[in-house]
Structure formats: structure tokens, C-alpha cells
Design a protein around this motif. Structure first.
Motif, PDB file in Angstrom:
ATOM      1  N   LYS A  42       0.826  -1.204   0.000  1.00  0.00           N
ATOM      2  CA  LYS A  42       0.000   0.000   0.000  1.00  0.00           C
ATOM      3  C   LYS A  42       0.869   1.267   0.000  1.00  0.00           C
ATOM      4  O   LYS A  42       0.577   2.240  -0.707  1.00  0.00           O
ATOM      5  CB  LYS A  42      -0.920  -0.013   1.217  1.00  0.00           C
ATOM      6  N   LEU A  43       1.953   1.252   0.773  1.00  0.00           N
ATOM      7  CA  LEU A  43       2.868   2.399   0.790  1.00  0.00           C
ATOM      8  C   LEU A  43       3.512   2.617  -0.571  1.00  0.00           C
ATOM      9  O   LEU A  43       3.623   3.753  -1.042  1.00  0.00           O
ATOM     10  CB  LEU A  43       3.953   2.200   1.854  1.00  0.00           C
ATOM     11  N   LEU A  44       3.946   1.532  -1.191  1.00  0.00           N
ATOM     12  CA  LEU A  44       4.574   1.663  -2.509  1.00  0.00           C
ATOM     13  C   LEU A  44       3.582   2.143  -3.556  1.00  0.00           C
ATOM     14  O   LEU A  44       3.920   2.960  -4.407  1.00  0.00           O
ATOM     15  CB  LEU A  44       5.168   0.321  -2.944  1.00  0.00           C
ATOM     16  N   GLN A  45       2.380   1.633  -3.483  1.00  0.00           N
ATOM     17  CA  GLN A  45       1.372   2.009  -4.475  1.00  0.00           C
ATOM     18  C   GLN A  45       1.024   3.492  -4.381  1.00  0.00           C
ATOM     19  O   GLN A  45       0.846   4.152  -5.392  1.00  0.00           O
ATOM     20  CB  GLN A  45       0.102   1.164  -4.270  1.00  0.00           C
ATOM     21  N   GLY A  46       0.939   4.010  -3.165  1.00  0.00           N
ATOM     22  CA  GLY A  46       0.527   5.391  -2.988  1.00  0.00           C
ATOM     23  C   GLY A  46       1.651   6.402  -3.075  1.00  0.00           C
ATOM     24  O   GLY A  46       1.431   7.549  -3.436  1.00  0.00           O
ATOM     25  N   GLY A  47       2.879   5.994  -2.780  1.00  0.00           N
ATOM     26  CA  GLY A  47       3.946   6.967  -2.669  1.00  0.00           C
ATOM     27  C   GLY A  47       4.929   7.011  -3.808  1.00  0.00           C
ATOM     28  O   GLY A  47       5.499   8.051  -4.099  1.00  0.00           O
ATOM     29  N   ALA A  48       5.135   5.914  -4.492  1.00  0.00           N
ATOM     30  CA  ALA A  48       6.165   5.875  -5.525  1.00  0.00           C
ATOM     31  C   ALA A  48       5.539   6.005  -6.914  1.00  0.00           C
ATOM     32  O   ALA A  48       4.442   5.506  -7.165  1.00  0.00           O
ATOM     33  CB  ALA A  48       6.953   4.570  -5.429  1.00  0.00           C
ATOM     34  N   GLU A  49       6.249   6.679  -7.785  1.00  0.00           N
ATOM     35  CA  GLU A  49       5.774   6.832  -9.157  1.00  0.00           C
ATOM     36  C   GLU A  49       5.684   5.481  -9.856  1.00  0.00           C
ATOM     37  O   GLU A  49       4.784   5.234 -10.641  1.00  0.00           O
ATOM     38  CB  GLU A  49       6.729   7.748  -9.927  1.00  0.00           C
ATOM     39  N   TYR A  50       6.626   4.595  -9.538  1.00  0.00           N
ATOM     40  CA  TYR A  50       6.655   3.272 -10.135  1.00  0.00           C
ATOM     41  C   TYR A  50       6.223   2.204  -9.132  1.00  0.00           C
ATOM     42  O   TYR A  50       6.674   1.066  -9.190  1.00  0.00           O
ATOM     43  CB  TYR A  50       8.059   2.965 -10.655  1.00  0.00           C
ATOM     44  N   GLY A  51       5.345   2.567  -8.204  1.00  0.00           N
ATOM     45  CA  GLY A  51       4.900   1.648  -7.168  1.00  0.00           C
ATOM     46  C   GLY A  51       4.267   0.385  -7.721  1.00  0.00           C
ATOM     47  O   GLY A  51       4.479  -0.709  -7.204  1.00  0.00           O
ATOM     48  N   TYR A  52       3.501   0.523  -8.786  1.00  0.00           N
ATOM     49  CA  TYR A  52       2.865  -0.642  -9.388  1.00  0.00           C
ATOM     50  C   TYR A  52       3.914  -1.653  -9.851  1.00  0.00           C
ATOM     51  O   TYR A  52       3.788  -2.852  -9.621  1.00  0.00           O
ATOM     52  CB  TYR A  52       1.980  -0.214 -10.562  1.00  0.00           C
ATOM     53  N   LEU A  53       4.955  -1.157 -10.501  1.00  0.00           N
ATOM     54  CA  LEU A  53       6.004  -2.057 -10.995  1.00  0.00           C
ATOM     55  C   LEU A  53       6.764  -2.704  -9.847  1.00  0.00           C
ATOM     56  O   LEU A  53       7.104  -3.894  -9.906  1.00  0.00           O
ATOM     57  CB  LEU A  53       6.963  -1.292 -11.901  1.00  0.00           C
ATOM     58  N   LEU A  54       7.036  -1.944  -8.803  1.00  0.00           N
ATOM     59  CA  LEU A  54       7.722  -2.519  -7.639  1.00  0.00           C
ATOM     60  C   LEU A  54       6.861  -3.589  -6.982  1.00  0.00           C
ATOM     61  O   LEU A  54       7.372  -4.635  -6.573  1.00  0.00           O
ATOM     62  CB  LEU A  54       8.072  -1.417  -6.643  1.00  0.00           C
ATOM     63  N   ASN A  55       5.578  -3.329  -6.872  1.00  0.00           N
ATOM     64  CA  ASN A  55       4.678  -4.327  -6.305  1.00  0.00           C
ATOM     65  C   ASN A  55       4.659  -5.601  -7.145  1.00  0.00           C
ATOM     66  O   ASN A  55       4.716  -6.706  -6.615  1.00  0.00           O
ATOM     67  CB  ASN A  55       3.260  -3.767  -6.174  1.00  0.00           C
ATOM     68  N   ARG A  56       4.582  -5.430  -8.449  1.00  0.00           N
ATOM     69  CA  ARG A  56       4.551  -6.607  -9.331  1.00  0.00           C
ATOM     70  C   ARG A  56       5.867  -7.376  -9.274  1.00  0.00           C
ATOM     71  O   ARG A  56       5.872  -8.594  -9.310  1.00  0.00           O
ATOM     72  CB  ARG A  56       4.269  -6.191 -10.781  1.00  0.00           C
ATOM     73  N   ALA A  57       6.965  -6.660  -9.195  1.00  0.00           N
ATOM     74  CA  ALA A  57       8.270  -7.317  -9.217  1.00  0.00           C
ATOM     75  C   ALA A  57       8.624  -7.981  -7.891  1.00  0.00           C
ATOM     76  O   ALA A  57       9.263  -9.037  -7.879  1.00  0.00           O
ATOM     77  CB  ALA A  57       9.351  -6.296  -9.586  1.00  0.00           C
ATOM     78  N   TRP A  58       8.228  -7.388  -6.775  1.00  0.00           N
ATOM     79  CA  TRP A  58       8.715  -7.861  -5.475  1.00  0.00           C
ATOM     80  C   TRP A  58       7.639  -8.439  -4.566  1.00  0.00           C
ATOM     81  O   TRP A  58       7.878  -9.443  -3.899  1.00  0.00           O
ATOM     82  CB  TRP A  58       9.413  -6.721  -4.732  1.00  0.00           C
ATOM     83  N   LEU A  59       6.498  -7.816  -4.480  1.00  0.00           N
ATOM     84  CA  LEU A  59       5.571  -8.179  -3.416  1.00  0.00           C
ATOM     85  C   LEU A  59       4.459  -9.144  -3.829  1.00  0.00           C
ATOM     86  O   LEU A  59       4.098 -10.038  -3.062  1.00  0.00           O
ATOM     87  CB  LEU A  59       4.948  -6.918  -2.809  1.00  0.00           C
ATOM     88  N   ASP A  60       3.895  -8.977  -4.998  1.00  0.00           N
ATOM     89  CA  ASP A  60       2.725  -9.765  -5.371  1.00  0.00           C
ATOM     90  C   ASP A  60       2.997 -11.268  -5.338  1.00  0.00           C
ATOM     91  O   ASP A  60       2.243 -12.038  -4.739  1.00  0.00           O
ATOM     92  CB  ASP A  60       2.207  -9.354  -6.747  1.00  0.00           C
ATOM     93  N   ASP A  61       4.069 -11.701  -5.968  1.00  0.00           N
ATOM     94  CA  ASP A  61       4.384 -13.132  -5.981  1.00  0.00           C
ATOM     95  C   ASP A  61       4.720 -13.653  -4.584  1.00  0.00           C
ATOM     96  O   ASP A  61       4.399 -14.796  -4.253  1.00  0.00           O
ATOM     97  CB  ASP A  61       5.547 -13.411  -6.932  1.00  0.00           C
ATOM     98  N   THR A  62       5.355 -12.827  -3.774  1.00  0.00           N
ATOM     99  CA  THR A  62       5.688 -13.251  -2.418  1.00  0.00           C
ATOM    100  C   THR A  62       4.433 -13.437  -1.580  1.00  0.00           C
ATOM    101  O   THR A  62       4.314 -14.406  -0.823  1.00  0.00           O
ATOM    102  CB  THR A  62       6.624 -12.225  -1.747  1.00  0.00           C
ATOM    103  N   VAL A  63       3.473 -12.545  -1.718  1.00  0.00           N
ATOM    104  CA  VAL A  63       2.210 -12.672  -0.980  1.00  0.00           C
ATOM    105  C   VAL A  63       1.462 -13.927  -1.434  1.00  0.00           C
ATOM    106  O   VAL A  63       0.931 -14.673  -0.601  1.00  0.00           O
ATOM    107  CB  VAL A  63       1.352 -11.405  -1.152  1.00  0.00           C
ATOM    108  N   ILE A  64       1.438 -14.189  -2.725  1.00  0.00           N
ATOM    109  CA  ILE A  64       0.784 -15.398  -3.234  1.00  0.00           C
ATOM    110  C   ILE A  64       1.485 -16.641  -2.685  1.00  0.00           C
ATOM    111  O   ILE A  64       0.832 -17.604  -2.258  1.00  0.00           O
ATOM    112  CB  ILE A  64       0.759 -15.390  -4.774  1.00  0.00           C
TER     113      ILE A  64
END
Length: 105
Positions: A42-64
Motif C-alpha cells: 500500500k505504501l509503494l502504491q501510494g507513494g512511488a511513481e513506479y509503485g505498481y512495478l515494484l509491487n509486481r516485481a517484489w511483493l505480489d508473488d511473495t504474498v501469493i
């Protein structure tokens, strides 16, 4: 090791503290670990310009992955991380030499 090479602030004790926090989160279980990652997402999505890409690269697969992994594996992972007990010579970089060079200035 990654916490020493990427961040703006590279500090050995801060990296050790981050490792302790990760071990603590893993010991708290799947729910606590997933909540922490979703809060970071949520912090990355709201604060970083490339938050979506960071989430896809690092967090989404880890949460799954965390949703599917047995809880006992997280406990074993935490124990393995605690047993690793990193030291400056085992990191693979000449950290003591870097620190000595930084103190020369």
C-alpha cells in the motif's frame, strides 16, 4: 546483503536489525507476515511513481507464495535466518576496508 547494496543509507547494524525484524515477522506466522507485506504494498502504491512495478516485481508473488506455504516452513525459515548470523567477513565484500576508507576523509 541486499540491504547493504541497494539502500541510500548503508549501515551494518541497520541491516542486522532488518534481519531481526524479518525473523520476528516470520515467527509471528503467515497472517502477520502477509499483513506486513500488504502494508508495504500500500505504501509503494501510494507513494512511488513506479509503485505498481515494484509491487509486481517484489511483493505480489511473495504474498501469493505465503498464502500457500505451510506455517511450519516459515518457522524453519526464521530459524535458518537466525542461525546464519551474518558477520562482516562472511558477506562477501571487504566491508572493514570500506569503513576504513570512509574514515580517512
Amino acid at each position: 546483503r541486499r540491504s547493504l547494496c541497494y539502500p541510500l543509507l548503508r549501515h551494518w547494524l541497520l541491516s542486522l536489525r532488518a534481519l531481526d525484524d524479518v525473523c520476528c515477522l516470520l515467527r509471528l506466522g503467515k497472517v502477520a507476515t502477509i499483513r506486513a507485506l500488504l502494508a508495504a504494498r500500500k505504501l509503494l502504491q501510494g507513494g512511488a511513481e513506479y509503485g505498481y512495478l515494484l509491487n509486481r516485481a517484489w511483493l505480489d508473488d511473495t504474498v501469493i507464495w505465503l498464502q500457500r506455504v505451510p506455517a511450519r516452513r516459515l518457522v524453519r525459515l526464521a530459524a535458518a535466518l537466525e542461525a546464519a548470523a551474518p558477520s562482516k567477513p562472511t558477506v562477501g565484500w571487504p566491508l572493514e576496508q570500506y569503513e576504513a576508507l570512509a574514515l580517512e576523509d
